[in-house]
Design a protein around this motif. Structure first.
Motif, PDB file in Angstrom:
ATOM      1  N   ALA A 157       0.137  10.309   3.354  1.00  0.00           N
ATOM      2  CA  ALA A 157      -1.148  10.862   3.751  1.00  0.00           C
ATOM      3  C   ALA A 157      -1.218  12.378   3.632  1.00  0.00           C
ATOM      4  CB  ALA A 157      -1.469  10.442   5.192  1.00  0.00           C
TER       5      ALA A 157
ATOM      6  N   THR B  78       2.923  14.234  -2.543  1.00  0.00           N
ATOM      7  CA  THR B  78       1.599  13.802  -3.010  1.00  0.00           C
ATOM      8  C   THR B  78       1.277  14.340  -4.396  1.00  0.00           C
ATOM      9  OG1 THR B  78       0.744  15.638  -1.713  1.00  0.00           O
ATOM     10  CG2 THR B  78       0.519  13.450  -0.755  1.00  0.00           C
TER      11      THR B  78
ATOM     12  N   THR C 112       2.098   9.172   8.475  1.00  0.00           N
ATOM     13  CA  THR C 112       2.026   9.650   7.094  1.00  0.00           C
ATOM     14  C   THR C 112       2.198   8.479   6.133  1.00  0.00           C
ATOM     15  OG1 THR C 112       2.990  11.735   7.793  1.00  0.00           O
ATOM     16  CG2 THR C 112       3.058  11.270   5.450  1.00  0.00           C
TER      17      THR C 112
ATOM     18  N   GLY D   7       1.299   5.323   6.756  1.00  0.00           N
ATOM     19  CA  GLY D   7       0.343   4.240   6.991  1.00  0.00           C
ATOM     20  C   GLY D   7       0.663   3.474   8.262  1.00  0.00           C
TER      21      GLY D   7
ATOM     22  N   GLN E  29       0.852  -1.183   0.000  1.00  0.00           N
ATOM     23  CA  GLN E  29       0.000   0.000   0.000  1.00  0.00           C
ATOM     24  C   GLN E  29       0.891   1.236   0.000  1.00  0.00           C
ATOM     25  OE1 GLN E  29      -3.190  -1.454   0.881  1.00  0.00           O
ATOM     26  NE2 GLN E  29      -3.961   0.179  -0.429  1.00  0.00           N
ATOM     27  N   ARG E  30       0.866   2.012  -1.078  1.00  0.00           N
ATOM     28  CA  ARG E  30       1.745   3.180  -1.112  1.00  0.00           C
ATOM     29  C   ARG E  30       1.007   4.365  -0.556  1.00  0.00           C
ATOM     30  NH1 ARG E  30       3.599   1.468  -7.004  1.00  0.00           N
ATOM     31  NH2 ARG E  30       4.954  -0.220  -6.306  1.00  0.00           N
ATOM     32  N   GLU E  31       1.376   4.697   0.648  1.00  0.00           N
ATOM     33  CA  GLU E  31       0.604   5.707   1.330  1.00  0.00           C
ATOM     34  C   GLU E  31       1.468   6.905   1.689  1.00  0.00           C
ATOM     35  OE1 GLU E  31      -1.741   3.729   4.300  1.00  0.00           O
ATOM     36  OE2 GLU E  31      -2.629   5.643   4.885  1.00  0.00           O
TER      37      GLU E  31
ATOM     38  N   ARG F 104      -5.421  10.498   9.858  1.00  0.00           N
ATOM     39  CA  ARG F 104      -4.966  10.877   8.523  1.00  0.00           C
ATOM     40  C   ARG F 104      -6.137  11.377   7.692  1.00  0.00           C
ATOM     41  NH1 ARG F 104      -2.863   5.505   7.270  1.00  0.00           N
ATOM     42  NH2 ARG F 104      -3.989   5.060   9.159  1.00  0.00           N
TER      43      ARG F 104
END
Lengths: 252, 329
Positions: A83, A132, B215, B217, A79-81, B80
């Motif tokens: 945030a 992002t 940030t 996860g 999972q490429r997160e 988040r």
């Protein structure tokens, strides 16, 4: 030196054994490709080894305290997160958390490790950009750099090259191979069999939670194994640029 | 802006607004005489105004603003999600219910601090319920769902109290209290709520590093050696202490915890840990500014702080969404 050692690891979900009595060891200087079809248990095996899942059996990493484990192994989830709209350097610097006392800012060696990870993934031009706002593939490279900045003897990566363009797939695999040459080890779940065969020093083929084959690429990617586990026909063949593994067609 | 420059400007703003809050009021005192009365005054009406009315009001404004801003930033960082706010875990709702029950039953009039103490009791019950419902190891989703359930229950019970209220005076008292205000609070409110809020801030600040790591996860955070279970416990307890105490003395003041982290985020490069102190300082300034405004806009009509905050906060929030919609598209 043993970096990862699993003995009789079993992970159950409900009544189903997702990982079934798996034992393996990884020493220094290995680039191990973990291959197997969807649902074979690649992610579960790595997460169990990292103590992110309850599991039976013994694992050297699970016996460490969380703070020690974070210096022994870095984890790159599938999972490429990212945030928040933070800059690339900030994301990469998160890899230094295991070395920093609470509330401390980056020291010189942390900055050096971050800079090294950034250049290893060819991200110098992106360092100040907002992570992002980058493309998916660029974000993936930023996250790999983050894991490299953790500067651990072992790196576990879940499908690190999925979604990268061909040039960056190659450069990422080369970066992992370089790590292995430097005496570190990488365990990466991979779906691209030709790239795995070309760059990995060793492949572990799993299916339905069990290890089917473990060894050098030529010994693991036999026609029978590939047909049995993946349902495709594949073979090593002479190409213009040397011997390479090729996936030819689905087995009828 | 460098973190240091931001810290300095926010601090200067806060000190300025704190002084303005001390100097502005219906008594219309001069600056010199106000300060003399505040520091040296004894037993004269002027000293009483400064020491017993304006000083606690300004201190409470700052404390509550810090609590709401800090809790909002921590909730957004943990979940988040930029839409998170301190009320999400249901503690402000249950604190309000406790206070409303005290007003309804008349307990509030029995001794000086009965009202805020009942509010705190409500907050404690709320936080125990959320810890029980969401469990020590659950995901952030179970925390949100448990918070929604507790908020809904507290809201329903508050409505029931109003519904069954025997006389219109109690009803209007309850309704006005719930609008949120800093008027007519004393130093004893400060001594009651202040220490609890301070403890809450301390607990929230323990989560800073994990909020940064989140940030990436939850999985990556655990693999960095940080404990999500501990973080969640500190977060819930810290938010409950600071927001529960704030609601108990001042009623419900919305939008600070939602809007301030949004305003500050671009100034700290969106880093969750830095956002904590920036939102704390920014929240204090915002509550003090709003509390000065209620005294200036309609001085004789007792405009409530919570009402003004929502009137300013909602359009401000819309503007922020309008400005940043590209990012979240």
């Amino acid at each position: 030196m043993t970096l990862l050692s699993l003995e009789h690891m079993t992970v159950t979900r409900g009544a189903r054994r997702v990982i079934d009595d798996v034992s393996l060891t990884i020493g220094a200087g290995e680039f191990v490709g973990l291959i197997g079809p969807n649902g074979a248990g690649k992610t579960t095996l790595m997460r169990a080894a990292l103590s992110l899942l309850p599991a039976k059996g013994t694992c050297n990493l699970r016996q460490l305290k969380p703070s020690e484990r974070a210096r022994a192994v870095a984890w790159l989830p599938q999972q490429r997160e990212i945030a928040w709209p933070v800059d690339v350097e900030t994301v990469v610097a998160l890899g230094r958390i295991p070395y920093l006392p609470r509330g401390a800012s980056l020291r010189d060696d942390d900055r050096a490790a971050v800079g090294h990870a950034v250049s290893r993934m060819g991200l110098e031009a992106f360092a100040g950009r907002i992570a992002t706002q980058l493309s998916g593939g660029e974000q993936a490279r930023v996250l790999i750099a983050r894991a490299l900045a953790q500067d651990t003897p072992l790196l576990m990566a879940d499908e690190p090259i999925a979604g990268l363009d061909p040039a960056h797939q190659l450069s990422t695999m080369r970066a992992f191979a370089d790590l292995a040459r430097d005496g570190r080890s990488v365990l990466a779940a991979l779906h691209d069999l030709p790239l795995a065969a070309r760059y990995c020093t060793r492949l572990i083929l799993i299916d339905a939670g069990r290890i089917v084959a473990d060894g050098p690429p030529r010994a693991v990617l036999t026609e029978e194994n590939v047909a049995e586990v993946f349902g495709v026909r594949g073979a090593f063949a002479e190409t213009g640029a040397g011997v390479a593994f090729q996936v030819l067609e689905a087995v009828p | 802006m460098t973190p240091r420059a931001l810290f300095t400007s926010l601090s200067v703003l806060l000190v300025g607004l704190f002084c303005a809050s001390l100097l502005i009021g219906p008594a219309g005192l001069g600056i010199g005489e106000s300060l003399t009365a505040l520091i040296a005054g004894e037993d004269d009406p002027l000293a009483l105004v400064m020491q017993e009315i304006r000083l606690p009001r300004a201190i409470l404004g700052a404390l509550i603003g810090v609590s709401l801003g800090l809790a909002g930033a921590a909730m957004q960082g943990y979940l988040r999600n930029p839409l998170a706010e301190p009320g999400l875990i249901g503690v402000s709702g249950s604190a309000a219910l406790g206070a409303v029950l005290a007003l309804q039953t008349g307990v509030a009039a029995s001794f000086a601090l009965a009202l805020p103490l009942s509010g705190l009791a409500g907050a404690v019950i709320g936080v125990l319920l959320i810890l029980m419902l969401a469990g020590p190891r659950g995901s952030s989703m179970t925390l949100i769902l448990a918070g929604i359930a507790i908020s809904a229950l507290a809201g329903a019970l508050t409505a029931l109290v109003l519904n069954l209220s025997p006389n219109p005076f109690a009803t209007s008292e309850i309704v006005f209290w719930m609008m949120g205000s800093l008027a007519d609070r004393s130093m004893s409110h400060v001594w009651l709520a202040g220490p609890i809020m301070l403890v809450g801030w301390g607990m929230i600040s323990l989560t800073a590093r994990t909020l940064d790591a989140l940030t990436l996860g939850e999985d990556a955070t655990s693999a960095l050696g940080l404990s999500l279970t501990a973080t969640r416990l500190w977060l819930v307890l810290g938010v409950a202490a600071s927001v529960g105490a704030a609601t108990s003395v001042a009623g419900a003041i919305g939008f600070v915890g939602l809007v301030v982290p949004h305003l500050m985020r671009p100034l700290v490069g969106a880093r969750p840990a830095r956002l904590l102190w920036a939102s704390a300082l920014g929240g204090a300034s915002m509550v003090l500014a709003a509390d000065i405004a209620v005294r200036l806009v309609l001085p004789d009509r007792d405009l409530k702080l919570g009402v003004l905050m929502a009137l300013v906060g909602a359009p401000l929030f819309l503007h922020l969404i309008y400005k940043t919609r590209r990012e979240f598209a």
